[in-house]
Design a protein around this motif. Structure first.
Motif, PDB file in Angstrom:
ATOM      1  N   HIS A  49       0.985  -1.073   0.005  1.00  0.00           N
ATOM      2  CA  HIS A  49       0.014  -0.068  -0.192  1.00  0.00           C
ATOM      3  C   HIS A  49       0.743   1.076   0.067  1.00  0.00           C
ATOM      4  N   GLY A  50       0.306   2.409   0.122  1.00  0.00           N
ATOM      5  CA  GLY A  50       1.036   3.806   0.175  1.00  0.00           C
ATOM      6  C   GLY A  50       1.145   4.506  -0.922  1.00  0.00           C
ATOM      7  N   PRO A  51       1.460   5.868  -0.861  1.00  0.00           N
ATOM      8  CA  PRO A  51       1.543   6.578  -2.037  1.00  0.00           C
ATOM      9  C   PRO A  51       2.884   6.373  -2.849  1.00  0.00           C
ATOM     10  N   GLY A  52       3.593   5.515  -2.451  1.00  0.00           N
ATOM     11  CA  GLY A  52       5.003   5.207  -3.142  1.00  0.00           C
ATOM     12  C   GLY A  52       4.524   4.203  -4.316  1.00  0.00           C
ATOM     13  N   LEU A  53       3.410   3.568  -3.951  1.00  0.00           N
ATOM     14  CA  LEU A  53       3.086   2.261  -4.922  1.00  0.00           C
ATOM     15  C   LEU A  53       2.428   3.083  -6.334  1.00  0.00           C
ATOM     16  N   SER A  54       1.854   4.320  -6.065  1.00  0.00           N
ATOM     17  CA  SER A  54       1.193   4.610  -7.189  1.00  0.00           C
ATOM     18  C   SER A  54       2.535   5.157  -8.216  1.00  0.00           C
ATOM     19  N   THR A  55       3.745   5.438  -7.788  1.00  0.00           N
ATOM     20  CA  THR A  55       4.809   5.853  -8.283  1.00  0.00           C
ATOM     21  C   THR A  55       5.347   4.808  -9.330  1.00  0.00           C
ATOM     22  N   LEU A  56       4.831   3.418  -8.851  1.00  0.00           N
ATOM     23  CA  LEU A  56       5.542   2.227  -9.824  1.00  0.00           C
ATOM     24  C   LEU A  56       4.558   1.852 -10.928  1.00  0.00           C
ATOM     25  N   GLY A  57       4.914   1.764 -12.002  1.00  0.00           N
ATOM     26  CA  GLY A  57       4.027   1.173 -12.977  1.00  0.00           C
ATOM     27  C   GLY A  57       3.735  -0.245 -12.979  1.00  0.00           C
ATOM     28  N   ILE A  58       3.212  -0.654 -14.024  1.00  0.00           N
ATOM     29  CA  ILE A  58       2.364  -2.200 -14.047  1.00  0.00           C
ATOM     30  C   ILE A  58       3.759  -3.062 -14.086  1.00  0.00           C
ATOM     31  N   ASP A  59       4.649  -2.925 -14.953  1.00  0.00           N
ATOM     32  CA  ASP A  59       5.720  -3.549 -14.725  1.00  0.00           C
ATOM     33  C   ASP A  59       6.641  -4.042 -13.611  1.00  0.00           C
ATOM     34  N   GLU A  60       6.804  -2.963 -12.852  1.00  0.00           N
ATOM     35  CA  GLU A  60       7.564  -2.762 -11.801  1.00  0.00           C
ATOM     36  C   GLU A  60       6.744  -3.337 -10.660  1.00  0.00           C
ATOM     37  N   ARG A  61       5.280  -2.967 -10.438  1.00  0.00           N
ATOM     38  CA  ARG A  61       4.549  -3.934  -9.471  1.00  0.00           C
ATOM     39  C   ARG A  61       4.586  -5.315  -9.797  1.00  0.00           C
ATOM     40  N   SER A  62       4.619  -5.747 -10.981  1.00  0.00           N
ATOM     41  CA  SER A  62       4.595  -7.378 -11.174  1.00  0.00           C
ATOM     42  C   SER A  62       6.173  -7.911 -10.818  1.00  0.00           C
ATOM     43  N   THR A  63       7.150  -6.984 -11.131  1.00  0.00           N
ATOM     44  CA  THR A  63       8.285  -7.595 -10.720  1.00  0.00           C
ATOM     45  C   THR A  63       8.187  -7.874  -9.194  1.00  0.00           C
ATOM     46  N   LEU A  64       7.841  -6.789  -8.309  1.00  0.00           N
ATOM     47  CA  LEU A  64       7.653  -6.821  -7.006  1.00  0.00           C
ATOM     48  C   LEU A  64       6.677  -7.912  -6.474  1.00  0.00           C
ATOM     49  N   ALA A  65       5.570  -8.102  -7.024  1.00  0.00           N
ATOM     50  CA  ALA A  65       4.630  -9.087  -6.791  1.00  0.00           C
ATOM     51  C   ALA A  65       5.090 -10.566  -7.035  1.00  0.00           C
ATOM     52  N   ILE A  66       5.938 -10.785  -7.982  1.00  0.00           N
ATOM     53  CA  ILE A  66       6.433 -12.066  -8.324  1.00  0.00           C
ATOM     54  C   ILE A  66       7.618 -12.382  -7.309  1.00  0.00           C
ATOM     55  N   MET A  67       8.509 -11.417  -7.309  1.00  0.00           N
ATOM     56  CA  MET A  67       9.576 -11.575  -6.410  1.00  0.00           C
ATOM     57  C   MET A  67       9.316 -12.017  -4.900  1.00  0.00           C
ATOM     58  N   SER A  68       8.125 -11.243  -4.599  1.00  0.00           N
ATOM     59  CA  SER A  68       7.757 -11.394  -3.113  1.00  0.00           C
ATOM     60  C   SER A  68       7.344 -12.907  -2.693  1.00  0.00           C
ATOM     61  N   THR A  69       7.501 -14.087  -3.721  1.00  0.00           N
ATOM     62  CA  THR A  69       7.472 -15.370  -3.371  1.00  0.00           C
ATOM     63  C   THR A  69       8.628 -15.825  -2.681  1.00  0.00           C
ATOM     64  N   GLU A  70       9.799 -14.953  -3.328  1.00  0.00           N
ATOM     65  CA  GLU A  70      11.154 -15.276  -2.671  1.00  0.00           C
ATOM     66  C   GLU A  70      11.235 -14.519  -1.217  1.00  0.00           C
ATOM     67  N   LEU A  71      10.189 -13.845  -0.713  1.00  0.00           N
ATOM     68  CA  LEU A  71      10.156 -13.353   0.653  1.00  0.00           C
ATOM     69  C   LEU A  71       9.295 -14.555   1.211  1.00  0.00           C
ATOM     70  N   ASP A  72       9.034 -15.673   0.598  1.00  0.00           N
ATOM     71  CA  ASP A  72       8.256 -16.773   1.196  1.00  0.00           C
ATOM     72  C   ASP A  72       6.811 -16.281   1.434  1.00  0.00           C
ATOM     73  N   ALA A  73       6.329 -15.273   0.709  1.00  0.00           N
ATOM     74  CA  ALA A  73       5.081 -14.850   0.896  1.00  0.00           C
ATOM     75  C   ALA A  73       3.966 -15.889   0.367  1.00  0.00           C
ATOM     76  N   ASN A  74       2.764 -15.964   0.849  1.00  0.00           N
ATOM     77  CA  ASN A  74       1.607 -16.690   0.137  1.00  0.00           C
ATOM     78  C   ASN A  74       0.899 -16.161  -0.739  1.00  0.00           C
ATOM     79  N   PHE A  75      -0.107 -15.316  -0.240  1.00  0.00           N
ATOM     80  CA  PHE A  75      -0.655 -14.358  -1.387  1.00  0.00           C
ATOM     81  C   PHE A  75      -0.003 -12.942  -1.382  1.00  0.00           C
ATOM     82  N   VAL A  76       0.008 -12.379  -2.495  1.00  0.00           N
ATOM     83  CA  VAL A  76       0.390 -11.021  -2.451  1.00  0.00           C
ATOM     84  C   VAL A  76      -0.584 -10.070  -3.129  1.00  0.00           C
TER      85      VAL A  76
END
Lengths: 161, 425
Positions: free
Chosen positions: B196-223
């Protein structure tokens, strides 16, 4: 025993073995972490593992452990998909915080899935784990998801030509 | 207390008023995605054919791991995938030539929508969280069972909330943000993650996708990410399907809330064999002259158009160092075409890079750039585990695509600023 934390499924089931016959694939199981370990596993052995056992890729890594003859895995905790795969492929698994302090290499253990306990027969002590819900124990009892799908007519018993 | 985003999606798909962390629930799923890895003829894959599926209109097959087929068993899996798609009347088959890595194709074709639940037999499925869609990898047998019966199960998790503030400094990327999160917060095993947060709106879809995919490597379940204006604009361009976004309850309970200042992100590198607990700032490595044999830009997380753009910016007028190979694999054929039109592929090829068709390829050590014993690789892909990209005697470093491209020019691990001419007006 594999007491290491965060053992990943690339280590358990390396990509290099995907197309090899079972006998050759067996040699690769955890070989990068414990060379020679897979050769020592005997039919009916129970694997005792550390925290977050089986993180990473969703590959069915539990199946190569089954092929070694392991009949149950008790870990401090499991990677989420590894736990799911264990249920799906009918491997009894138990999350049991404290198990590393309760069992040593070579000791005799008895795992009771229904009661969610590990009994160390060598020492005569017992530890309780997190019980799996009845629904998931039932999947294991019925031989896993593929056996259930065949029973229910969703999956053929043979491959199409 | 109120519910987190993923637990609200689980509740709505299980027909329950509320789902709490620890609950095991049986749900329907809106979108079921299967890759070519599902169709290998093996006891632990798909040992015999699927006879019927509950909701063919919900099931897609996206060929990606072995494309074009590098071996006979892969070719056979593709043949079986085509046969199943046709016979069962499935929603979509993304066949060779119209293909891409599944998490990218899900994004490009909106196979998951806000408020929906998506499942796939690949762990980087969390990428669909960009779409405000609850998604996570499940096992292969799980996904087959789900495709057949229309149902699967989940264990609901407590969530971690990351609140992003500020803006990423120039010269850093979403990959560096992920490495920053790994370095600062480590594994989130057993938890969902919300951004969440205002910083998220500075990230485009590509960048968000990288972050969401890599969150699996934080061992996250749902992102999960919110359905904000950036997402709604993106979706308006690709789908007319109706949807109902999900947001957390105002009084949702989180296991932890972390403030993240994007301005503190710098170029980072993960050292070989694991990511969490193993990330260092690039400048700490730069003096050490870590020589590299292979440099890889690709995978679902970093084979984006923005990755190819960043790499081309570093490589324009440069040459890949002698004795070093740079492999670039777009995440989809659609990205390949866009990169071609933008001139990136010409720039990369002129510099001595090999640009391959879209595939998981080298990321999973299957083909198209496997590393040999004793070799050192720097990659912008998803994992640096021992043996992940080929030989277990290889060392794999992980960094942003810009750092990987710069390392290819330098012949050792370094950033774009160390490449002569880059950043000079």
């Amino acid at each position: 025993m594999i007491p290491d934390d965060a053992v990943n499924t690339d280590a358990i089931m390396p990509r290099a073995g995907f197309s090899l016959p079972r006998e050759q694939q067996r040699k690769l199981v955890l070989a990068s972490l414990r060379p020679g370990w897979s050769e020592q596993v005997q039919e009916g052995d129970v694997l005792v593992a550390g925290n977050s056992f089986g993180i990473g890729s969703s590959r069915p890594a539990v199946t190569v452990l089954q092929a070694l003859g392991l009949r149950a895995i008790v870990a401090e905790s499991f990677g989420e998909v590894f736990l799911r795969n264990s249920v799906s492929y009918a491997m009894p698994v138990l999350e049991c915080p404290g198990v590393l302090a309760t069992v040593d290499e070579g000791e005799m253990v008895e795992v009771d899935m229904g009661a969610a306990t590990v009994r160390n027969l060598t020492r005569g002590c017992e530890l309780s784990g997190q019980p799996l819900p009845e629904m998931l124990i039932d999947v294991i009892k019925r031989g896993g998801l593929y056996a259930m799908l065949r029973e229910q007519g969703y999956m053929a018993s043979v491959v199409r030509a | 207390m109120g519910s987190t985003m993923a637990n609200k999606v689980l509740a709505s798909h299980a027909g329950l008023a509320k789902v709490s962390p620890g609950d095991i629930v049986v749900t329907e799923v809106d979108s079921v995605v299967m890759s070519d890895t599902a169709f290998y003829l093996a006891a632990d894959r798909l040992p015999s054919d699927i006879e019927k599926v509950a909701h063919p209109e919900r099931v897609s097959i996206l060929l990606d791991h072995g494309v074009p087929a590098p071996a006979i068993d892969t070719a056979h899996s593709h043949k079986r995938a085509r046969e199943h798609a046709k016979r069962l009347g499935l929603r979509l088959l993304a066949d060779v030539g119209r293909h891409g890595i599944e998490h990218q194709v899900v994004l490009e074709r909106a196979l998951g929508l806000p408020g929906q639940l998506l499942a796939c037999n690949d762990t980087h499925t969390t990428g669909a969280g960009v779409l405000n869609c609850a998604a996570r990898g499940i096992g292969l047998a799980d996904v087959v069972y789900l495709a057949c019966t229309g149902k699967t199960w989940y264990r609901a998790s407590p969530a971690i909330k990351f609140v992003l503030q500020g803006r990423l400094p120039s010269g850093t990327s979403a990959k560096d943000l992920f490495l920053h999160l790994s370095r600062r917060f480590g594994s989130q095993q057993g938890h969902d993650v919300e951004y969440h947060g205002p910083g998220l709106s500075t990230l485009g879809i590509d960048e968000r996708s990288t972050l969401a995919i890599m969150s699996t490597e934080l061992d996250a379940n749902f992102v999960m990410m919110p359905a904000d204006e950036v997402l709604l604009d993106y979706l308006a361009g690709i789908t007319g399907e109706p949807f109902t976004p999900v947001e957390p309850d105002p009084d949702a309970e989180y296991a932890a809330v972390y403030e993240v200042e994007l301005g503190e992100v710098q170029p980072f590198v993960a050292l070989p064999h694991r990511i969490n607990g193993n990330v260092v700032p690039l400048h700490e490595l730069e003096g050490q002259h870590v020589a590299v044999d292979q440099c890889f830009i690709g995978s679902c997380s970093n084979g984006k158009l923005s990755d190819l753009r960043d790499a081309a910016a570093v490589l324009a007028g440069q040459r890949v160092a002698d004795g070093v190979r740079l492999l670039v694999t777009p995440a989809s054929q659609a990205i390949y075409l866009e990169a071609l039109r933008a001139g990136y592929i010409e720039t990369l090829t002129e510099a001595g890079a090999v640009v391959t068709p879209a595939t998981c390829g080298a990321c999973a050590g299957g083909h198209s750039g496997v590393v040999g014993p004793g070799e050192v690789c720097i990659t912008s892909s998803t994992r640096n585990f021992k043996g992940r990209m080929g030989s277990a005697e290889a060392e794999i470093y992980m960094a942003s695509s810009a750092v990987v491209a710069a390392s290819a020019v330098l012949g050792h691990i370094g950033g774009p600023l160390a490449v002569a001419g880059v950043g000079v007006a």
